[in-house]
Motif scaffolding. Sequence first.
Motif, mmCIF file in Angstrom:
data_model
loop_
_atom_site.group_PDB
_atom_site.id
_atom_site.type_symbol
_atom_site.label_atom_id
_atom_site.label_comp_id
_atom_site.label_asym_id
_atom_site.label_seq_id
_atom_site.Cartn_x
_atom_site.Cartn_y
_atom_site.Cartn_z
ATOM 1 N N ASN A 26 0.810 -1.224 0.000
ATOM 2 C CA ASN A 26 0.000 0.000 0.000
ATOM 3 C C ASN A 26 0.840 1.270 0.000
ATOM 4 O O ASN A 26 0.422 2.295 0.529
ATOM 5 C CB ASN A 26 -0.962 0.009 1.199
ATOM 6 N N ARG A 27 2.013 1.210 -0.622
ATOM 7 C CA ARG A 27 2.815 2.409 -0.803
ATOM 8 C C ARG A 27 2.317 3.180 -2.025
ATOM 9 O O ARG A 27 1.632 2.626 -2.869
ATOM 10 C CB ARG A 27 4.284 2.039 -0.983
ATOM 11 N N ARG A 28 2.661 4.456 -2.093
ATOM 12 C CA ARG A 28 2.232 5.275 -3.222
ATOM 13 C C ARG A 28 2.688 4.652 -4.539
ATOM 14 O O ARG A 28 3.809 4.171 -4.656
ATOM 15 C CB ARG A 28 2.801 6.693 -3.101
ATOM 16 N N ILE A 29 1.837 4.688 -5.538
ATOM 17 C CA ILE A 29 2.144 4.052 -6.822
ATOM 18 C C ILE A 29 1.528 4.908 -7.929
ATOM 19 O O ILE A 29 0.533 4.576 -8.533
ATOM 20 C CB ILE A 29 1.679 2.578 -6.849
ATOM 21 N N TRP A 30 2.138 6.059 -8.182
ATOM 22 C CA TRP A 30 1.626 7.023 -9.148
ATOM 23 C C TRP A 30 2.091 6.697 -10.558
ATOM 24 O O TRP A 30 3.154 6.124 -10.768
ATOM 25 C CB TRP A 30 2.113 8.434 -8.799
ATOM 26 N N PHE A 31 1.277 7.093 -11.526
ATOM 27 C CA PHE A 31 1.642 7.052 -12.942
ATOM 28 C C PHE A 31 1.342 8.444 -13.476
ATOM 29 O O PHE A 31 0.199 8.775 -13.764
ATOM 30 C CB PHE A 31 0.869 5.942 -13.654
ATOM 31 N N ILE A 32 2.395 9.276 -13.595
ATOM 32 C CA ILE A 32 2.224 10.720 -13.546
ATOM 33 C C ILE A 32 1.913 11.339 -14.907
ATOM 34 O O ILE A 32 0.975 12.102 -15.051
ATOM 35 C CB ILE A 32 3.487 11.368 -12.942
ATOM 36 N N SER A 33 2.699 11.059 -15.918
ATOM 37 C CA SER A 33 2.503 11.698 -17.221
ATOM 38 C C SER A 33 2.088 10.622 -18.216
ATOM 39 O O SER A 33 1.186 9.845 -17.938
ATOM 40 C CB SER A 33 3.774 12.420 -17.655
ATOM 41 N N GLU A 34 2.738 10.564 -19.393
ATOM 42 C CA GLU A 34 2.441 9.462 -20.311
ATOM 43 C C GLU A 34 3.226 8.240 -19.836
ATOM 44 O O GLU A 34 4.247 7.859 -20.404
ATOM 45 C CB GLU A 34 2.802 9.811 -21.757
ATOM 46 N N ALA A 35 2.720 7.637 -18.766
ATOM 47 C CA ALA A 35 3.439 6.589 -18.069
ATOM 48 C C ALA A 35 2.999 5.196 -18.466
ATOM 49 O O ALA A 35 3.530 4.212 -17.949
ATOM 50 C CB ALA A 35 3.280 6.763 -16.557
ATOM 51 N N ILE A 36 2.033 5.060 -19.376
ATOM 52 C CA ILE A 36 1.593 3.768 -19.890
ATOM 53 C C ILE A 36 1.590 3.867 -21.414
ATOM 54 O O ILE A 36 0.917 4.735 -21.967
ATOM 55 C CB ILE A 36 0.186 3.403 -19.391
ATOM 56 N N VAL A 37 2.340 2.991 -22.088
ATOM 57 C CA VAL A 37 2.416 3.062 -23.547
ATOM 58 C C VAL A 37 2.285 1.666 -24.144
ATOM 59 O O VAL A 37 2.604 0.661 -23.513
ATOM 60 C CB VAL A 37 3.727 3.712 -24.042
ATOM 61 N N GLU A 38 1.827 1.633 -25.380
ATOM 62 C CA GLU A 38 1.678 0.395 -26.148
ATOM 63 C C GLU A 38 2.878 0.220 -27.061
ATOM 64 O O GLU A 38 3.369 1.181 -27.662
ATOM 65 C CB GLU A 38 0.399 0.466 -26.973
ATOM 66 N N ASP A 39 3.344 -1.006 -27.173
ATOM 67 C CA ASP A 39 4.412 -1.316 -28.107
ATOM 68 C C ASP A 39 3.875 -1.135 -29.527
ATOM 69 O O ASP A 39 2.922 -1.807 -29.921
ATOM 70 C CB ASP A 39 4.871 -2.762 -27.895
#
Length: 215
Positions: A26-39
């Motif tokens: 339960n620690r912080r787990i941010w995805f801030i900007s374009e942090a998820i991308v598709e190959d």
Amino acid sequence: GYVMDGVMRSTDGGETWTRVISDPQNRRIWFISEAIVEDPNAPDILYAVRGSVINEVYRSIDRGATWEVMGVVPDSLSTKLHTVQIRPDSSNILFAGCQQGVIVRSDDSGRSWRAVPVNGRYDLFTPDAEIPKIAFSPRDPMLGYAIVTISDTKNISGNDVTVRTTDGGETWTRIAHQDTSLWAVEYQPVGDREDVWVGGFRTFTLPTLIKGDSI
């Protein structure tokens, strides 16, 4: 997102959501900007980079249903990850934009990472600098751009820029927008050419002394 606790996935156009990445402690787990991308070469494969506590890099090979930790960007390189990008000619070559204005590169699908120089240095920017977006040309994978954001008025001078690579991300050179806070960069094909667009950023609680707002 920012000040959030993981990644959620929808399979019904956003009507319902299921958490697919969370921290077991339960620690912080941010995805801030374009942090998820598709190959771009394999649409079943996704990458995500974590923006707080641990610099973990995640990969999914089933369109985001399940994820594994591929590697960790060492704290000695940066304290926070903001964005991830895959070079369009290789599923193995990844870049992450980090806190302190650092760009790191992986040549093994995120398992190991090293910093790459900007203007021949690895410490070009101040501690509050962030790199929230990296974009490679879909026609020429050797050509790419990255932009830098700042959030502290004391660090304006010599800080924010647009940087460019012409060697596939091995080195990056400042080309424009020094001392201007930016947040977005993208390509737009127009006939036989590609236009490059950048967009500005300014924290709304700070004075307009930081250039970039409304660009």
